[in-house]
Design an enzyme around this catalytic site. Sequence first.
Site, PDB file in Angstrom:
ATOM      1  N   GLY A   1      -9.590  21.963  10.713  1.00  0.00           N
ATOM      2  CA  GLY A   1      -8.913  21.510   9.289  1.00  0.00           C
ATOM      3  C   GLY A   1      -8.190  20.414   9.487  1.00  0.00           C
TER       4      GLY A   1
ATOM      5  N   GLU B   1      -7.185  25.601  17.883  1.00  0.00           N
ATOM      6  CA  GLU B   1      -7.567  26.595  18.924  1.00  0.00           C
ATOM      7  C   GLU B   1      -9.244  26.367  19.313  1.00  0.00           C
ATOM      8  OE1 GLU B   1      -8.301  30.415  17.543  1.00  0.00           O
ATOM      9  OE2 GLU B   1      -8.125  29.923  15.416  1.00  0.00           O
TER      10      GLU B   1
ATOM     11  N   THR C   1      -2.405  21.931  13.974  1.00  0.00           N
ATOM     12  CA  THR C   1      -2.697  22.973  12.795  1.00  0.00           C
ATOM     13  C   THR C   1      -1.569  23.178  12.097  1.00  0.00           C
ATOM     14  OG1 THR C   1      -3.127  25.304  12.540  1.00  0.00           O
ATOM     15  CG2 THR C   1      -2.149  24.669  14.627  1.00  0.00           C
TER      16      THR C   1
ATOM     17  N   ASP D   1      -0.864  25.783  10.655  1.00  0.00           N
ATOM     18  CA  ASP D   1      -0.625  27.309  10.916  1.00  0.00           C
ATOM     19  C   ASP D   1       0.323  27.482  12.091  1.00  0.00           C
ATOM     20  OD1 ASP D   1      -2.687  27.776   9.169  1.00  0.00           O
ATOM     21  OD2 ASP D   1      -4.065  28.595  10.438  1.00  0.00           O
TER      22      ASP D   1
ATOM     23  N   ARG E   1       8.364  38.024 -14.939  1.00  0.00           N
ATOM     24  CA  ARG E   1       7.129  38.464 -14.213  1.00  0.00           C
ATOM     25  C   ARG E   1       7.098  38.304 -12.784  1.00  0.00           C
ATOM     26  NH1 ARG E   1       4.255  33.145 -16.425  1.00  0.00           N
ATOM     27  NH2 ARG E   1       3.504  34.539 -18.233  1.00  0.00           N
TER      28      ARG E   1
ATOM     29  N   GLY F   1      -2.884  30.850   6.499  1.00  0.00           N
ATOM     30  CA  GLY F   1      -2.546  31.576   7.779  1.00  0.00           C
ATOM     31  C   GLY F   1      -3.422  32.736   7.835  1.00  0.00           C
TER      32      GLY F   1
ATOM     33  N   ARG G   1       1.540  37.285 -11.965  1.00  0.00           N
ATOM     34  CA  ARG G   1       0.368  36.248 -11.587  1.00  0.00           C
ATOM     35  C   ARG G   1       0.337  35.767 -10.059  1.00  0.00           C
ATOM     36  NH1 ARG G   1      -0.160  33.100 -16.223  1.00  0.00           N
ATOM     37  NH2 ARG G   1      -0.039  34.406 -18.042  1.00  0.00           N
TER      38      ARG G   1
ATOM     39  N   HIS H   1      -5.236  24.176  -0.188  1.00  0.00           N
ATOM     40  CA  HIS H   1      -5.319  23.052   0.451  1.00  0.00           C
ATOM     41  C   HIS H   1      -4.247  22.011   0.226  1.00  0.00           C
ATOM     42  CE1 HIS H   1      -9.247  24.603   1.228  1.00  0.00           C
ATOM     43  NE2 HIS H   1      -9.341  24.127   2.352  1.00  0.00           N
TER      44      HIS H   1
ATOM     45  N   GLN I   1      -1.467  22.563   0.637  1.00  0.00           N
ATOM     46  CA  GLN I   1      -0.578  22.643   2.022  1.00  0.00           C
ATOM     47  C   GLN I   1      -0.977  21.712   3.128  1.00  0.00           C
ATOM     48  OE1 GLN I   1       0.273  27.418   2.929  1.00  0.00           O
ATOM     49  NE2 GLN I   1      -1.465  26.931   1.533  1.00  0.00           N
TER      50      GLN I   1
END
Length: 349
Positions: free
Chosen positions: A19, A111, A133, A135, A170, A178, A273, A279, A281
């Site tokens: 990614g 990885e 990454t 993540d 709400r 992740g 909601r 993406h 992020q």
Amino acid sequence: MRTFPKGGPMRIGILTGGGDCPGLNAVIRAIVRKGIQCGDEVVGFRDGWRGVLEGDTVPMDLAAVRGILPRGGTVLGTSRTNPYALEGGADRVLATLERLAVDALIPIGGEDTLGVATKLAEAGVRVVGVPKTIDNDLDATDYTFGFDTALGVATEAIDRLHTTGDSHHRTLVVEVMGRHAGWIALHAGMAGGATVVLIPEQPFDVDAVVAHCQRRFDSGYSPIVVVSEGAKPKNGELVLATGERDAFGHVRLGGIGTALASLIEQRTGREARAVVLGHIQRGGTPSPFDRVLATRFGLAALAAVHAGETGVMVALRGTDIVLVPLAEATAQLKLVPVDRYAEVEVFFG
Ligand code: F6P
């Protein structure tokens, strides 16, 4: 591979795999800028391991890296190609490196990309990996670049959602990236004052999530639930995946936020909601922290290949950039420990 005088000019191959991630271009720029100062020639492979398999290259000179420091994505392109999943793939990679007389390879990836790099190092290729990454789940490094930028995006989203959620009374469920590790959810949830944070490492209890939301409503505010895309409930319901897998066998995730929102709506009797950050992020300009870390990683990787290192990865330990064995870095993922989750749990409800 060619032998070369230690410290002398080299022909260095670089690629970005997996990614995309804010900061990749900063690594590329650092390698090229410093490499040119050392008399090196830098060969860029397009789209990760696909470019190495097919010998698809782009010359990386000064002009190629001008202005890319603040740009998101990767000027080299990326893919999730796995040469070891293809018939004769590893041999094709070795043949390309031989044909192009590449002295050393600097793969920039997570990885999966670095897993391939580990195998190539074992096969005799001179390899120094650079971890990336959003993540932040690569073991052996305190942080990967890209994480800080993703965290900034997720935190800003939570800040914005608090005000609209409170206005409409709400629940807002924010799904963040992740797959196996909940670092983005954990940090963004803590930074943004989430009502509940759900991560892959800690299967969640649906009743407890609903109770936290209800308590938040009872106190006159609206709940914000931050959920990692890979989070799962304890009893196994709400497990969502398209069934599609990539070349490394990962299932494409997504949908937990929407499913959870509808469940919370039914159980609290108040509208809920879901917002999937996806993406967003990963895109956009890297934060200053990520630009600096990525630049330091690039410089350290180049220095390492010149020092004759191989089978290693650059890593951040405290404020120092160190070298760690690739095999060790890719052996296991860095998951959120129980005590870190306990810290954010203090603020639930
Ligand atoms: O590994 C980084 C990551 O952003 C994960 O958080 C996510 O599951 C995955 O990539 C999504 O990948 P893609 O957008 O390429 O399908």
